[in-house]
Design an enzyme around this catalytic site. Structure first.
Site, PDB file in Angstrom:
ATOM      1  N   CYS A 381       0.832  -1.208   0.000  1.00 20.39           N
ATOM      2  CA  CYS A 381       0.000   0.000   0.000  1.00 20.39           C
ATOM      3  C   CYS A 381       0.872   1.266   0.000  1.00 20.39           C
ATOM      4  O   CYS A 381       1.449   1.592  -1.028  1.00 20.39           O
ATOM      5  CB  CYS A 381      -0.986  -0.050   1.163  1.00 20.39           C
ATOM      6  SG  CYS A 381      -2.438   0.967   0.817  1.00 20.39           S
ATOM      7  N   HIS A 507      -3.747  -5.016   0.384  1.00 17.77           N
ATOM      8  CA  HIS A 507      -3.164  -5.567   1.621  1.00 17.77           C
ATOM      9  C   HIS A 507      -3.243  -7.093   1.607  1.00 17.77           C
ATOM     10  O   HIS A 507      -4.215  -7.659   2.131  1.00 17.77           O
ATOM     11  CB  HIS A 507      -3.926  -5.043   2.839  1.00 17.77           C
ATOM     12  CG  HIS A 507      -3.741  -3.586   3.078  1.00 17.77           C
ATOM     13  ND1 HIS A 507      -2.828  -3.097   3.985  1.00 17.77           N
ATOM     14  CD2 HIS A 507      -4.333  -2.513   2.519  1.00 17.77           C
ATOM     15  CE1 HIS A 507      -2.884  -1.771   3.979  1.00 17.77           C
ATOM     16  NE2 HIS A 507      -3.784  -1.388   3.103  1.00 17.77           N
ATOM     17  N   GLU A 509      -1.706  -9.111   3.365  1.00 20.67           N
ATOM     18  CA  GLU A 509      -1.563  -9.653   4.722  1.00 20.67           C
ATOM     19  C   GLU A 509      -2.903 -10.036   5.350  1.00 20.67           C
ATOM     20  O   GLU A 509      -2.964 -10.933   6.184  1.00 20.67           O
ATOM     21  CB  GLU A 509      -0.819  -8.666   5.627  1.00 20.67           C
ATOM     22  CG  GLU A 509      -1.537  -7.370   5.988  1.00 20.67           C
ATOM     23  CD  GLU A 509      -1.370  -6.243   4.968  1.00 20.67           C
ATOM     24  OE1 GLU A 509      -1.024  -6.535   3.802  1.00 20.67           O
ATOM     25  OE2 GLU A 509      -1.607  -5.074   5.331  1.00 20.67           O
TER      26      GLU A 509
END
Ligand code: GLN
Length: 533
Positions: A381, A507, A509
């Site tokens: 990001c 993202h 993650e």
């Protein structure tokens, strides 16, 4: 009918209610049940999206675009499937909805009160998840600590629900059994007091989970059972573990799942199938190699600020059978030459998401180092956006290139506010949030990594790559390998003449789980391992 499991906490915060809820969820899921986990947060913010990480750690984002408490990240990492808007509710959201109804006239002139209106709204948010037979078990974690003023309406809602659905619901209460060094003893009094507080609100816990540094002996368990009005078998020890991923197995050893099922009148004789989980734990605990990865961010001194990223590295490490040592580097420290010196010896560099000016130039320096030294680089990001600015300045020669988030007056806004964000004035819940599709170009590194051209990833941002510069970047070696087809937004960048340099606007993650490490993290850790060679 769905079964409801309420998880409350006593004595102190940070006892790990989220991990206990996720672990219980995992055990029930591993018995073949469908489950979901919900968090009720007693603060007045409508969601944690507007909280800075110092206040509340990371903000987790669900696929449907809710900005939520980081515990939802634990739920997804343990359970492996998506949560949603309905899985995180705050007092602010409850009140907002009740006040909106009042303004619409829905209450037909009634006086609107905490009981029944606020408690009804809480109950409805809990029961919503149980509709349409979507789940066999709904685990609802009540944030805060029993006895807090702001938790009272939630405990009252639990009391009413217990009364309404008796055998379909239970309460699991998590407490602390501290060890007093001077007395060389574990102490049960705080647990007794917190259970008493719960009982004063009309709620009798069915199971007591005791967080403790040392094992509870039989006498202690008996004592807790006697004073707290529960069966001895319902006193569960939760001993400090070296990894949060041990907790499901520790809870299984203590028969938490059996006790819960028995209390709910469900069959409990079979054992959960945790082979896959054990497999993951084995790889986690028996690494064959080690890599050092630098994580550059603004809040690295804060343990929970980048929770999903640090956990994604745990998953990716296990997948690669290697121990990932994360070296947390404060972005501001990279603003000096000595700071950048500290990057030498890293096997890979990850630049974290973020907002605003502080540490921006440090991130630029770190990325320049990774690009020039051919150190594997992963920008997430804001990390991707900074990589774009770095390339514009140091490769394309636009010395003043910037993101308009940091320098609104720049002549070369290579990162600029999204068209759809230009007129946004409210800060809460208005970013580009949640999952969007992304199309990946063939013959790119990321295409190879994902093994497919169409993916979906979660977002949380207002700025984007400025397409006016696209051609120039491409001709000079920065590929735009992933695009959001709907609006032609750049979602992935990579460098041609570099062993592993990837930046993503999304993202990844948030989608990494213990059972399924995210391919980008897996590939990045592998690249860092190769770099070591
Ligand atoms: N601040 C940047 C934006 O809003 C990046 C946000 C992030 O890293 N999550 O676009």
């Amino acid at each position: 009918m769905a079964n409801y499991i309420f998880v409350t906490g006593g004595v102190t915060s940070s006892l790990g209610k989220g991990i206990i809820s996720a672990s219980l969820g995992k055990l029930l899921q591993a018995r073949g049940y469908s489950i979901t986990i919900q968090k009720l947060d007693p603060y007045i913010n409508v969601d944690p999206g507007t909280l800075n990480p110092y206040e509340h750690g990371e903000c987790y984002v669900t696929g449907d675009g809710a900005e939520t408490d980081l515990d939802l990240g634990h739920y997804e990492r343990f359970i492996g499937h998506s949560t949603s808007q309905a899985n995180n509710v705050t007092t602010g959201a409850i009140y907002r909805s009740v006040i909106e109804k009042e303004r619409r006239g829905d209450y037909l002139g009634e006086t609107v009160q905490v009981i029944p209106h606020i408690t009804d709204e809480i109950k409805q948010r809990i029961k919503t998840l149980g509709q349409n037979h979507a789940y066999d078990y709904i685990i609802t974690e009540i944030g805060g600590t029993v006895g807090d003023i702001e938790s009272l309406p939630y405990i009252e809602a639990v009391r009413q629900l217990r009364w309404e659905m008796s055998q379909n619901s239970i309460v699991v209460h998590l407490t602390l059994v501290p060890y007093l060094g001077a007395a060389a003893e574990l102490k049960t009094k705080p647990t007794q007091h917190s259970v008493k507080t719960l009982q004063e609100s009309g709620v009798q816990p069915d199971v007591i989970v005791c967080r403790s540094e040392y094992s509870l002996n039989e006498a202690l368990r008996n004592k807790i059972a006697l004073f707290c009005n529960v069966e001895v078998s319902s006193v569960i020890e939760s001993i400090d573990a070296s990894s949060i991923y041990d907790v499901p197995l520790l809870m299984q050893k203590e028969h938490l799942d059996r006790v819960v099922l028995k209390k709910l009148g469900m069959p409990y004789e079979d054992e959960p199938d945790l082979e896959h989980w054990k497999d993951f734990l084995y790889r986690l605990k028996n690494p064959r190699r080690k890599v050092i990865i630098g994580l550059v961010g603004k809040y690295v001194e804060l343990k929970d600020a980048y929770k999903s990223i640090t956990e994604a590295f745990v998953h990716a490490g296990a997948e690669n059978e290697c121990k990932v040592h994360l070296r947390l580097l404060k972005a501001q420290d990279m603003e000096t030459e000595e700071g950048v010196e500290r990057l030498k010896g890293l096997d890979g560099l990850c630049v974290a998401p973020g907002f605003g000016e502080r540490g921006f130039e440090g991130k630029i320096n770190a990325i320049k180092y990774a690009r020039e030294s051919e150190t594997p680089f992963f920008g997430i990001c804001f990390g991707m956006q900074t990589a774009v600015v770095e390339f514009a300045r140091n490769v394309l020669g636009y010395n003043d290139a910037h993101s308009t988030e940091v320098e609104p007056k720049t002549i070369n806004p290579v990162i600029d506010i999204m068209e759809t964000q230009k007129n946004v004035t409210d800060k809460g819940g208005t970013m580009r949030l949640g999952a969007y599709p992304c199309h990946i170009e063939k013959n790119t590194l990321t295409h190879k990594i994902y093994g497919q051209p169409d993916i979906s990833e979660r977002h949380r941002h207002r700025y984007e790559f400025n397409n006016a510069y696209r051609e120039e970047f491409t001709t000079h070696g920065m590929k735009m390998s992933g695009i959001f087809p709907g609006q032609d937004l750049v979602e992935i960048i990579e460098l041609e003449n570099h062993p592993w340099f990837v930046g993503v606007q999304f993202h990844p993650e948030y989608r990494s789980t213990a059972d399924k490490a995210h391919p980008l993290f897996v590939a990045f850790v592998k690249a860092a391992l190769d770099n070591k060679k």
